[in-house]
Structures are given as C-alpha cells and as structure tokens.
Design a protein around this motif. Structure first.
Motif, PDB file in Angstrom:
ATOM      1  N   TYR A  16      24.530  50.031   8.708  1.00 54.09           N
ATOM      2  CA  TYR A  16      25.182  48.855   8.144  1.00 54.09           C
ATOM      3  C   TYR A  16      26.160  48.348   9.192  1.00 54.09           C
ATOM      4  O   TYR A  16      27.109  49.041   9.549  1.00 54.09           O
ATOM      5  CB  TYR A  16      25.900  49.231   6.845  1.00 54.09           C
ATOM      6  N   GLY A  82      24.822  54.809   1.526  1.00 55.92           N
ATOM      7  CA  GLY A  82      26.160  54.273   1.308  1.00 55.92           C
ATOM      8  C   GLY A  82      27.246  55.290   1.065  1.00 55.92           C
ATOM      9  O   GLY A  82      28.392  54.921   0.805  1.00 55.92           O
ATOM     10  N   ARG A  83      26.935  56.567   1.157  1.00 56.75           N
ATOM     11  CA  ARG A  83      27.916  57.582   0.800  1.00 56.75           C
ATOM     12  C   ARG A  83      29.133  57.600   1.713  1.00 56.75           C
ATOM     13  O   ARG A  83      30.234  57.966   1.298  1.00 56.75           O
ATOM     14  CB  ARG A  83      27.260  58.958   0.797  1.00 56.75           C
ATOM     15  N   THR A  84      28.943  57.209   2.957  1.00 58.91           N
ATOM     16  CA  THR A  84      30.061  57.248   3.908  1.00 58.91           C
ATOM     17  C   THR A  84      30.733  55.887   4.064  1.00 58.91           C
ATOM     18  O   THR A  84      31.646  55.751   4.877  1.00 58.91           O
ATOM     19  CB  THR A  84      29.555  57.725   5.286  1.00 58.91           C
ATOM     20  N   GLU A  85      30.309  54.894   3.306  1.00 58.84           N
ATOM     21  CA  GLU A  85      30.901  53.565   3.389  1.00 58.84           C
ATOM     22  C   GLU A  85      32.295  53.572   2.737  1.00 58.84           C
ATOM     23  O   GLU A  85      32.432  53.870   1.551  1.00 58.84           O
ATOM     24  CB  GLU A  85      29.994  52.543   2.700  1.00 58.84           C
ATOM     25  N   ASP A  87      34.408  51.024   2.160  1.00 51.17           N
ATOM     26  CA  ASP A  87      34.696  49.886   1.298  1.00 51.17           C
ATOM     27  C   ASP A  87      34.024  50.099  -0.055  1.00 51.17           C
ATOM     28  O   ASP A  87      32.797  50.182  -0.146  1.00 51.17           O
ATOM     29  CB  ASP A  87      34.196  48.597   1.962  1.00 51.17           C
ATOM     30  N   GLU A  88      34.811  50.156  -1.116  1.00 53.94           N
ATOM     31  CA  GLU A  88      34.277  50.483  -2.436  1.00 53.94           C
ATOM     32  C   GLU A  88      33.291  49.419  -2.931  1.00 53.94           C
ATOM     33  O   GLU A  88      32.257  49.748  -3.524  1.00 53.94           O
ATOM     34  CB  GLU A  88      35.423  50.636  -3.434  1.00 53.94           C
ATOM     35  N   GLN A  91      30.099  49.866  -1.036  1.00 55.76           N
ATOM     36  CA  GLN A  91      29.443  51.096  -1.474  1.00 55.76           C
ATOM     37  C   GLN A  91      28.721  50.880  -2.806  1.00 55.76           C
ATOM     38  O   GLN A  91      27.588  51.347  -2.992  1.00 55.76           O
ATOM     39  CB  GLN A  91      30.473  52.227  -1.618  1.00 55.76           C
ATOM     40  N   ASP A  92      29.351  50.175  -3.725  1.00 54.36           N
ATOM     41  CA  ASP A  92      28.710  49.882  -5.012  1.00 54.36           C
ATOM     42  C   ASP A  92      27.450  49.045  -4.803  1.00 54.36           C
ATOM     43  O   ASP A  92      26.427  49.271  -5.461  1.00 54.36           O
ATOM     44  CB  ASP A  92      29.682  49.136  -5.933  1.00 54.36           C
ATOM     45  N   LEU A  94      25.556  48.923  -2.100  1.00 52.32           N
ATOM     46  CA  LEU A  94      24.529  49.743  -1.473  1.00 52.32           C
ATOM     47  C   LEU A  94      23.854  50.657  -2.492  1.00 52.32           C
ATOM     48  O   LEU A  94      22.626  50.813  -2.487  1.00 52.32           O
ATOM     49  CB  LEU A  94      25.144  50.576  -0.346  1.00 52.32           C
ATOM     50  N   ARG A  95      24.640  51.241  -3.368  1.00 57.35           N
ATOM     51  CA  ARG A  95      24.067  52.140  -4.375  1.00 57.35           C
ATOM     52  C   ARG A  95      23.201  51.381  -5.374  1.00 57.35           C
ATOM     53  O   ARG A  95      22.191  51.906  -5.861  1.00 57.35           O
ATOM     54  CB  ARG A  95      25.186  52.894  -5.095  1.00 57.35           C
TER      55      ARG A  95
END
Length: 266
Positions: A16, A82-85, A87-88, A91-92, A94-95
C-alpha cells in the motif's frame, strides 16, 4: 480483423503506497506482485462492488470503442495485508476489501485534463459524450473531468459512477430507455457536434457478442456478494447485458437529449 474477447489479468497487491483522497471511493496507489503501480478501487469503499462492476463494464466498453483507458486488472487483497497499517480508517477499508478488487494501471506523470488548456476536436468530443450517454456516466464534468493527459494523449479514467440503475432496485427496463439528462453538465458537450455520425459507427462495433463478452468479465463472487432480487448469478449478469442492449437499440433517445442540451449552451 479477428475479434478477440477481452481478458483481465489478476495481480496480488504487495504494498500500500498512499491513499488518493481526491476520489470519492477512497482509491489508493498500490504496488502489485508484477512490480507495477496501480490505482486500486476497493470493494469495501463507497458504493462497493457495484462501483467496481460499473468501472469494469464501462472501462472495457471504452477500450473496445478505441479510447485510451489504463489497463484494468483484478487485484487480490490478502486478509493479512492491512494488519500493520497504522491508520485506523485505512485498516478498516483494507479489511472490508479482502479478496478480489479492481485496479487501473497507474499512469506515472499524467496530468488532469483541463478544457481551458487543451482543445478536444469535435470527433473525439462526440465519441466521449456518446459513450458517457450510453453508460450513464455522471462524472465527466468541468469540476471533475476524469480524464488525463499522458504523453500528449487523452486517457479516460474512473467510470464507477456509470450504470447507476443498479443502485435503484435494478429497474433496468425503464432506466435503459431514459434520456441521459445529466449530459447537460458534460465537460465536452459544447464540442460534441458529430453525435449522429459517431452513433452509427459505435453501434456497429458494439455487437451483442461483444457486450456479452464484456459483461461475462464480472466475477461470480462479486455478483454473489451483492444483495439483489435475482435468483441466480446468471440472471443477475444478464440484466447488465439487457440494459446495454436496450440502450443501444434506443440511442436516439440520449442523442436527442444531448443535442437539445448542447443547443441550450451555444
């Protein structure tokens, strides 16, 4: 020339790079396992999978009509990506977008088309207006042209706002025969003086076989994920084909609307 049905490659997203905040669907610049950069359209953002379907169908119709469109690819996003992203919000996103997404090849160094700087000839302007009337693309306005200049050539991007009938209960029979009233806001409408000539040319290109082959590109998993009134993926897919075939059989409706709108401008 022998006709070859369209195919899309599938790539795996490996990095990303950065969000592209100007897009309403929160696209991002990413790198894939083929080491190319792509603008990724997330299935978990905005209008979701329906926007990806519109992007896919309208983009490939544009390509078969001879427009310059960045290569579209299916882009797989791994569940661990997205686990290491940090920015919340990202990350949401990406999940929510794990699995198969859609991406456009990134045109490095391209600049946004500006109608005040670059003149488009009447033939090309008419072709683009015709395309957008066919697929009901509401997002080609002076404020947001969704066109790029790259190596002195005009490229079309971002067709996710097309085919908006699928956001309104799939009432495709009525929608397919409607004029495209939003054409009045099209950035190239003032130059679109050859719509009738373009209509004959483009309807000959967009045969039922070609429409069916483009619609066949829609992944089954996308259609299975969407809440719809259809009993099967096949029935759901067929609606897109019927919608486009019906609009092609009644192009005079949107051509007349575009011509009236143009006369009101000039």
């Amino acid at each position: 020339m022998k006709y070859t049905p369209p195919e899309l490659r599938t790539v795996e997203v490996t990095r990303y790079v950065t969000p592209l905040r100007e897009g309403g669907s929160l696209p991002a610049l990413v790198e894939a396992d083929d080491e190319f950069l792509y603008v990724l359209k997330f299935r978990g953002a905005g209008q979701g999978i329906k926007a990806l379907i519109a992007e896919l169908i309208a983009g490939e119709i544009a390509r078969i009509l001879g427009f310059k469109v960045p290569e579209l690819v299916f882009a797989t996003l791994d569940e661990a990506f997205g686990r290491t992203e940090p920015d919340e919000e990202i990350q949401d996103l990406l999940r929510a977008s794990e699995g198969l997404n859609l991406a456009l090849h990134y045109l490095t160094g391209a600049i946004t088309f500006d109608a005040l700087v670059t003149t488009v000839d009447t033939r090309l302007a008419s072709q683009i207006v015709w395309l957008d009337c066919l697929v009901m693309n509401v997002d080609r306005t002076p404020r947001n042209t969704n066109m790029l200049m790259w190596h002195k050539e005009l490229w079309l991007i971002d067709h996710g706002a097309s085919l908006y009938f699928h956001h309104a209960g799939y009432n495709w029979e009525e929608q397919a025969r409607r004029p495209f009233v939003q054409v009045k806001d099209h950035v190239l409408l003032p130059e679109a003086t050859e719509l009738e000539l373009v209509d004959k040319e483009f309807r000959e290109i967009l045969t039922p076989e070609r429409i069916q082959n483009i619609v066949a590109l829609i992944p089954d998993e996308w259609l299975q994920t969407i809440d719809s009134p259809f009993e099967s993926v096949g029935e759901h897919r067929e609606v897109y084909t019927k919608f486009l075939e019906t609009r092609l059989a009644h192009t005079e409706v949107f051509i007349n609307e575009a011509q009236h709108a143009r006369k009101a401008l000039v």
